[in-house]
Scaffold this motif. Structure first.
Motif, PDB file in Angstrom:
ATOM      1  N   ALA A 115     -58.710   3.465  72.375  1.00 17.56           N
ATOM      2  CA  ALA A 115     -58.275   4.640  73.137  1.00 17.56           C
ATOM      3  C   ALA A 115     -59.318   5.751  73.089  1.00 17.56           C
ATOM      4  N   THR A 116     -60.519   5.460  72.622  1.00 16.30           N
ATOM      5  CA  THR A 116     -61.574   6.470  72.542  1.00 16.30           C
ATOM      6  C   THR A 116     -61.865   7.049  73.921  1.00 16.30           C
ATOM      7  N   ALA A 117     -61.830   8.363  74.035  1.00 18.72           N
ATOM      8  CA  ALA A 117     -61.952   9.012  75.338  1.00 18.72           C
ATOM      9  C   ALA A 117     -63.339   9.590  75.612  1.00 18.72           C
ATOM     10  N   ASN A 118     -64.129   9.776  74.571  1.00 20.09           N
ATOM     11  CA  ASN A 118     -65.440  10.410  74.716  1.00 20.09           C
ATOM     12  C   ASN A 118     -66.527   9.337  74.714  1.00 20.09           C
ATOM     13  N   LEU A 119     -67.307   9.259  75.801  1.00 20.04           N
ATOM     14  CA  LEU A 119     -68.345   8.243  75.908  1.00 20.04           C
ATOM     15  C   LEU A 119     -69.332   8.319  74.749  1.00 20.04           C
ATOM     16  N   GLY A 120     -69.646   9.515  74.299  1.00 18.46           N
ATOM     17  CA  GLY A 120     -70.581   9.675  73.199  1.00 18.46           C
ATOM     18  C   GLY A 120     -70.086   9.089  71.889  1.00 18.46           C
ATOM     19  N   GLU A 121     -68.788   8.842  71.778  1.00 15.45           N
ATOM     20  CA  GLU A 121     -68.210   8.247  70.576  1.00 15.45           C
ATOM     21  C   GLU A 121     -67.951   6.752  70.731  1.00 15.45           C
ATOM     22  N   CYS A 122     -68.313   6.186  71.887  1.00 10.22           N
ATOM     23  CA  CYS A 122     -68.014   4.782  72.167  1.00 10.22           C
ATOM     24  C   CYS A 122     -69.087   3.851  71.612  1.00 10.22           C
ATOM     25  N   LEU A 123     -68.645   2.752  71.035  1.00 14.41           N
ATOM     26  CA  LEU A 123     -69.518   1.649  70.671  1.00 14.41           C
ATOM     27  C   LEU A 123     -69.315   0.570  71.726  1.00 14.41           C
ATOM     28  N   VAL A 124     -70.369   0.228  72.447  1.00 12.05           N
ATOM     29  CA  VAL A 124     -70.252  -0.721  73.550  1.00 12.05           C
ATOM     30  C   VAL A 124     -71.182  -1.905  73.315  1.00 12.05           C
ATOM     31  N   ALA A 125     -71.013  -2.934  74.131  1.00 15.39           N
ATOM     32  CA  ALA A 125     -71.787  -4.157  73.966  1.00 15.39           C
ATOM     33  C   ALA A 125     -72.330  -4.619  75.302  1.00 15.39           C
ATOM     34  N   THR A 126     -73.385  -5.420  75.232  1.00 17.71           N
ATOM     35  CA  THR A 126     -73.954  -6.008  76.435  1.00 17.71           C
ATOM     36  C   THR A 126     -74.550  -7.358  76.085  1.00 17.71           C
ATOM     37  N   GLY A 127     -75.129  -8.011  77.080  1.00 13.01           N
ATOM     38  CA  GLY A 127     -75.787  -9.294  76.861  1.00 13.01           C
ATOM     39  C   GLY A 127     -76.947  -9.440  77.820  1.00 13.01           C
ATOM     40  N   PHE A 128     -77.883 -10.306  77.454  1.00  8.51           N
ATOM     41  CA  PHE A 128     -79.049 -10.572  78.288  1.00  8.51           C
ATOM     42  C   PHE A 128     -79.130 -12.065  78.566  1.00  8.51           C
ATOM     43  N   PRO A 129     -79.666 -12.453  79.711  1.00  7.72           N
ATOM     44  CA  PRO A 129     -79.716 -13.876  80.059  1.00  7.72           C
ATOM     45  C   PRO A 129     -80.722 -14.637  79.204  1.00  7.72           C
ATOM     46  N   SER A 130     -80.503 -15.944  79.099  1.00  9.63           N
ATOM     47  CA  SER A 130     -81.460 -16.775  78.369  1.00  9.63           C
ATOM     48  C   SER A 130     -82.674 -17.086  79.229  1.00  9.63           C
ATOM     49  N   GLN A 131     -82.520 -16.968  80.554  1.00  6.98           N
ATOM     50  CA  GLN A 131     -83.606 -17.281  81.476  1.00  6.98           C
ATOM     51  C   GLN A 131     -83.978 -16.061  82.319  1.00  6.98           C
ATOM     52  N   LYS A 132     -85.244 -15.977  82.697  1.00  5.46           N
ATOM     53  CA  LYS A 132     -85.750 -14.984  83.637  1.00  5.46           C
ATOM     54  C   LYS A 132     -85.340 -13.561  83.256  1.00  5.46           C
ATOM     55  N   ARG A 133     -85.489 -13.237  81.984  1.00  2.00           N
ATOM     56  CA  ARG A 133     -85.112 -11.899  81.534  1.00  2.00           C
ATOM     57  C   ARG A 133     -85.934 -10.822  82.231  1.00  2.00           C
ATOM     58  N   HIS A 134     -87.169 -11.155  82.593  1.00  3.94           N
ATOM     59  CA  HIS A 134     -88.034 -10.170  83.225  1.00  3.94           C
ATOM     60  C   HIS A 134     -87.535  -9.778  84.614  1.00  3.94           C
ATOM     61  N   LYS A 135     -86.650 -10.614  85.204  1.00  2.45           N
ATOM     62  CA  LYS A 135     -86.104 -10.299  86.527  1.00  2.45           C
ATOM     63  C   LYS A 135     -84.725  -9.651  86.440  1.00  2.45           C
ATOM     64  N   ASN A 136     -84.209  -9.516  85.237  1.00  2.00           N
ATOM     65  CA  ASN A 136     -82.879  -8.941  85.053  1.00  2.00           C
ATOM     66  C   ASN A 136     -82.993  -7.443  84.798  1.00  2.00           C
TER      67      ASN A 136
END
Length: 251
Positions: A115-136
């Motif tokens: 329920a965290t409302a402040n973006l500055g307090e958010c812990l978020v996640a992402t991912g990167f592709p195994s292929q062609k990272r330079h085009k992502n």
């Protein structure tokens, strides 16, 4: 452990294939008429109203290196709507499950998104592709969002990332070009835990097609808004020069 490459850097192990074979056998015994789509090549398309999505080992690169972040992900849809999903993390013995209209659970206990409302307090996640990272383009969004949040994590398993959003460990998650087996169970998990999952144009994610997925909740919605529009990232700040950074550190 035998490791093969599906591409320059896209790994597949014996464990991936044996896991999918076992899961397929277990599904087909009680449900012989159901369709199945598996990451390692299983394609059973008969027009059944039920379809299973199988990721026998999500986080194969982690598994191959002995890094303990990987899982098994299963989901089933009926007439194009997700109705059940389960994701198991064997290293922590954590079983995430969700059923349409019945909520999401971790080892039998109800879970809910942050329920965290402040973006500055958010812990978020992402991912990167195994292929062609330079085009992502995701490195540009990572750069921008890491400056505006409490932190960004990249663990290497989209299914577990979605579970971590569903259980409130993460406040949000985004990634480009995920496959149906990556998201089918995790999307239902987040939705049943009270969250929302869309593509970067705020459109609903369909289990049957690959999409660019963003998870939003409370303040994390602002992060999702930052990656809408052209995926090339117009208007983003330039990445800093490592040479300039190194020189500044010496001052």
């Amino acid at each position: 452990m035998k490791i093969e490459y599906k591409g320059d850097v896209d790994l597949v192990t014996v464990a991936d294939r044996e896991s999918e074979a076992l899961i397929l056998e277990r599904i087909r015994k009680p449900f012989p008429t159901h369709d199945v789509m598996g990451e390692e090549g299983t394609r059973i398309e008969t027009g059944s109203e039920y379809k299973w999505y199988v990721d026998p080992l999500d986080g194969t690169t982690n598994f191959a290196h002995g890094y303990p972040v990987f899982c098994v992900s299963l989901a089933v849809e009926r007439r194009g709507q997700r109705v059940a999903g389960v994701i198991y993390d064997p290293t922590r013995d954590e079983m995430f499950s969700a059923e349409l209209g019945s909520g999401a659970r971790l080892n039998g206990q109800a879970i809910h998104v942050s329920a965290t409302a402040n973006l500055g307090e958010c812990l978020v996640a992402t991912g990167f592709p195994s292929q062609k990272r330079h085009k992502n383009p995701n490195i540009y969004f990572y750069h921008q969002i890491t400056l505006r949040t409490h932190g960004v994590r990249r663990a290497g398993s989209a299914a577990l990332d979605l579970c971590n959003v569903a259980s409130g460990r993460y406040d949000g998650f985004w990634e480009f070009n995920l496959n149906p087996w990556d998201t089918a169970a995790g999307v239902l998990m987040v939705e049943e835990a009270g969250g929302k999952v869309t593509d970067f144009f705020r459109r609903a994610i369909s289990a049957c097609e690959p999409r660019n997925a963003g998870v939003e909740r409370a303040g994390a919605r602002r992060a999702a808004a930052r990656v809408q529009g052209d995926h090339g990232g117009p208007g983003l700040e330039e990445l800093p020069s490592p040479v300039t950074y190194a020189n500044d550190r010496r001052l």
